[in-house]
Design an enzyme around this catalytic site. Structure first.
Site, PDB file in Angstrom:
ATOM      1  N   HIS A 314       1.076  -1.197  -0.306  1.00  0.00           N
ATOM      2  CA  HIS A 314      -0.216   0.301   0.415  1.00  0.00           C
ATOM      3  C   HIS A 314       0.810   1.356   0.380  1.00  0.00           C
ATOM      4  O   HIS A 314       1.637   1.566   0.544  1.00  0.00           O
ATOM      5  CB  HIS A 314      -0.319   0.008   1.141  1.00  0.00           C
ATOM      6  CG  HIS A 314      -2.124   1.325   1.101  1.00  0.00           C
ATOM      7  ND1 HIS A 314      -2.016   2.275   1.156  1.00  0.00           N
ATOM      8  CD2 HIS A 314      -3.237   0.794   0.301  1.00  0.00           C
ATOM      9  CE1 HIS A 314      -3.269   3.270   0.833  1.00  0.00           C
ATOM     10  NE2 HIS A 314      -4.325   2.144   0.804  1.00  0.00           N
ATOM     11  N   ASP A 371      -8.517  -5.598  -0.120  1.00  0.00           N
ATOM     12  CA  ASP A 371      -8.163  -6.388  -1.136  1.00  0.00           C
ATOM     13  C   ASP A 371      -8.082  -7.866  -0.829  1.00  0.00           C
ATOM     14  O   ASP A 371      -8.739  -8.486  -1.860  1.00  0.00           O
ATOM     15  CB  ASP A 371      -7.695  -5.620  -2.331  1.00  0.00           C
ATOM     16  CG  ASP A 371      -8.907  -4.751  -2.960  1.00  0.00           C
ATOM     17  OD1 ASP A 371      -9.655  -4.534  -2.259  1.00  0.00           O
ATOM     18  OD2 ASP A 371      -7.732  -3.496  -3.503  1.00  0.00           O
TER      19      ASP A 371
END
Ligand code: ACO
Length: 436
Positions: A314, A371
Site C-alpha cells: 500500500h 483487498d
C-alpha cells in the site's frame, strides 16, 4: 531547505535558491504531516516541484479521513475504523462522512428515507443497461451508468446549488446499489428486481441481487452484517487514486455524476480497486496447479514478468492495513457460518504466512491490504469475481461524494492542473514529408 521553527510548530520553512532564502508558509495539520505551500515557487524562483506519483504532495486540506500508515490507523471524521465498522450502519457512515458528524436518530431516519426514495431507476434506464453487453466488464457498465444519470437528471447537476447537490448525493447513494444489483442480474441472465427500501439499504441490495424472479429473498443476517461492514471499510480512504480523480474532474466544475463516474474508472485498475478481483484470479491460478504457493512467491520476489502478490502493499500503510485485519476476521466468520470452507482461503493464508516472514516483504513493509481477503467473502456470498470491484465502488461512493463536496465548498479550490518538467526536443524546423 531549512525550517525556521522547532518541529511541530513551523509557520514557515525556507527554501534556498541560488543563495536567496525563500520563506514558504506551513499549513499545520491537526494530526500527521503538516505541509508547506509551494504555489508561488514558479513565479518567485522559476522552479516547479517534481513528485511523480504524488508520493509527497498534498493536493488539498481535508477534514474527512485520517490515516497514519506507520501505525495502521484509519479514522473517519475522528472515529476509529474498528469502532465505526462495529457500531454503525453504512448509511450512518455515509452521513458522517458527508456531513461531518454522526447523525441523531431522527436525522438518520430522514436520511435513510431520502436515500430510499431515490432507489428506483428512471424510465428508459433498463433499456440503456440492456443496450450494453451483458457479459462486458461490470466496471465499464457501472461507470457508463453513473455518467448517464446526469443525462436523466439535468435538474440536479449544478455543483454550486446546495439543494441540487443534496439531491444528486441521495440519487448516487441509492441508485448505485440498484445499478450494481442489476449488473449481477444481467451477468446471470435474470430479470431485474425493483428496489424496496423498507428492507434496509444492504438487505435490499442483496434482495435485488440474489432474490428470485418475484423478488423474494431470505436475508441471512451473517451475510447482511458482513456486507454492511465491508461497505463501511471501503467508504473513504482520503486522497487515493480514484478520490483524487473525482476531485480533479470536479475541480473543472464538472457534475457530481461525471466526477464520480471518473472515480469508478480510476478504481477499476488492478493496482487500485481492481486488486480484489486480481487476488481471486491469482488464488485460482495457484489452485489450478500452474504454480504452488512457493513457486508463485519465488516469481513475485524475482519480479518475473512484473508478477506481484496482489492484495499486498500500500502507498500509505507501512504496517498492517487496519481494514485488512477486520476483513480477515470477517472472512473466517462468514466462511465458517456458511459452511463454505474454501481451499482458496487456505492458499491465501499460506501466501500471507510466507510473506509476513520473508525478508523481501518485511524490508519493503508489504502487508495485506483491504483487498486481500474481501474477494473470498464476496465469492462465498455468491458474487463472481468481476463483481468485486463494483462492490468496492458501491462502498466508496460516500467517500467520493464527501470529498467532492468538500472540494466544491473549499474557497482555496482551483482547477486541478499540474505542471511538468519538459524533457523533449527544443525548437527545430519542420521538414515536409518529401524531405524526410
Ligand atoms: N508484490 C511484490 N512486490 C511489491 C508489491 C507486491 N504486491 N507491492 C510493492 N512491491 C515492491 C515493489 O516492486 C518495489 O520494490 P523495489 O523497491 O525492489 O523496486 C517496492 O515494493 C515498492 O513498491 P512501489 O510500487 O514503489 O509502491 P507504491 O506505493 O507505488 O505501490 C501499490 C503501491 C500499487 C498498492 C503496490 O503495492 C501494488 O501494486 N500492490 C499490488 C496491487 C494491490 O493490491 N493494490 C491494491 C491497493 S489498496 C487499494 O487500492 C484499495
Amino acid at each position: 531547505m531549512t525550517s525556521t521553527m522547532p518541529a511541530n510548530a513551523k509557520p514557515t520553512v525556507e527554501l534556498v535558491v541560488d543563495g536567496t532564502a525563500r520563506p514558504l508558509p506551513v499549513v499545520a495539520a491537526s494530526e500527521g504531516a503538516s505541509g508547506f505551500k509551494v504555489n508561488t515557487l514558479l513565479r518567485d524562483t522559476g522552479l516547479v516541484t517534481l513528485d511523480t506519483g504524488f508520493t509527497n504532495t498534498a493536493s488539498c486540506e481535508s477534514a474527512i479521513t485520517y490515516i497514519d500508515g506507520d501505525q495502521g490507523i484509519l479514522r473517519y471524521r475522528g472515529y476509529p475504523i474498528d469502532q465505526v465498522a462495529e457500531g454503525a450502519s453504512f448509511l450512518e457512515v455515509a452521513a458522517l462522512l458527508i456531513d461531518g458528524e454522526l447523525p441523531g436518530a431522527e436525522a438518520l431516519e430522514a436520511f435513510e428515507q431520502t436515500v430510499g426514495k431515490n432507489a428506483s431507476l428512471p424510465d428508459g434506464f433498463g433499456a440503456f443497461l440492456a443496450a450494453l453487453p451483458a457479459d462486458g466488464h461490470p466496471m465499464a457498465t457501472l461507470a457508463a451508468a453513473i455518467n448517464a444519470l446526469a443525462a436523466w437528471y439535468p435538474e440536479v447537476v449544478d455543483p454550486r446549488d446546495g439543494a441540487q447537490v443534496d439531491s444528486a448525493t441521495a440519487m448516487l447513494l441509492a441508485k448505485t446499489a440498484t445499478i450494481t444489483a442489476a449488473l449481477h442480474r444481467r451477468r446471470t441472465g435474470q430479470a431485474l428486481v425493483a428496489p424496496d427500501a423498507s428492507n434496509g439499504y444492504v438487505a435490499d441490495f442483496l434482495r435485488q441481487t440474489f432474490g428470485d424472479a418475484g423478488g423474494e429473498y431470505a436475508a441471512e443476517p451473517v451475510i447482511v452484517d458482513a456486507l454492511e461492514k465491508l461497505l463501511i471499510l471501503h467508504a473513504d480512504h482520503e486522497q487515493n487514486c480514484s478520490t483524487s480523480t473525482v476531485r480533479v474532474v470536479g475541480s473543472s466544475n464538472a457534475t457530481l455524476f461525471a466526477s464520480v463516474a471518473a472515480g469508478v474508472n480510476a478504481l477499476s485498475g488492478p493496482a487500485h480497486g481492481g486488486a480484489n478481483e486480481a487476488v481471486l484470479v491469482m488464488l485460482e491460478k495457484i489452485r489450478s496447479g500452474s504454480d504452488t504457493v512457493e513457486t508463485f512467491m519465488d516469481k513475485v520476489k524475482n519480479k518475473a514478468d512484473g508478477v506481484r502478490l496482489m492484495g499486498f502493499g500500500h502507498r500509505v500503510y507501512k504496517s498492517y492495513d487496519p481494514r485488512a485485519a477486520i476483513v480477515k476476521k470477517s472472512a473466517d466468520e462468514v466462511l465458517e457460518k456458511l459452511g463454505a470452507k474454501d481451499e482458496l482461503l487456505e492458499i491465501a493464508q499460506g501466501l500471507e504466512q510466507i510473506a509476513l516472514n520473508d525478508d523481501y516483504f518485511v524490508e519493503r513493509k508489504l502487508y495485506p491490504n483491504v483487498d486481500f481477503y474481501t474477494g473470498l467473502i464476496y465469492k462465498a456470498m455468491g458474487f463472481d469475481p468481476a463483481m468485486f470491484t463494483p462492490l468496492f465502488a458501491l462502498g466508496r461512493m460516500p467517500g467520493w461524494i464527501a470529498q467532492w463536496r468538500e472540494m466544491v465548498n473549499d474557497p482555496a479550490t482551483k482547477i486541478g492542473r499540474p505542471r511538468q518538467v519538459y524533457t523533449g526536443e527544443t525548437e527545430r524546423d519542420f521538414v515536409p514529408v518529401s524531405g524526410r
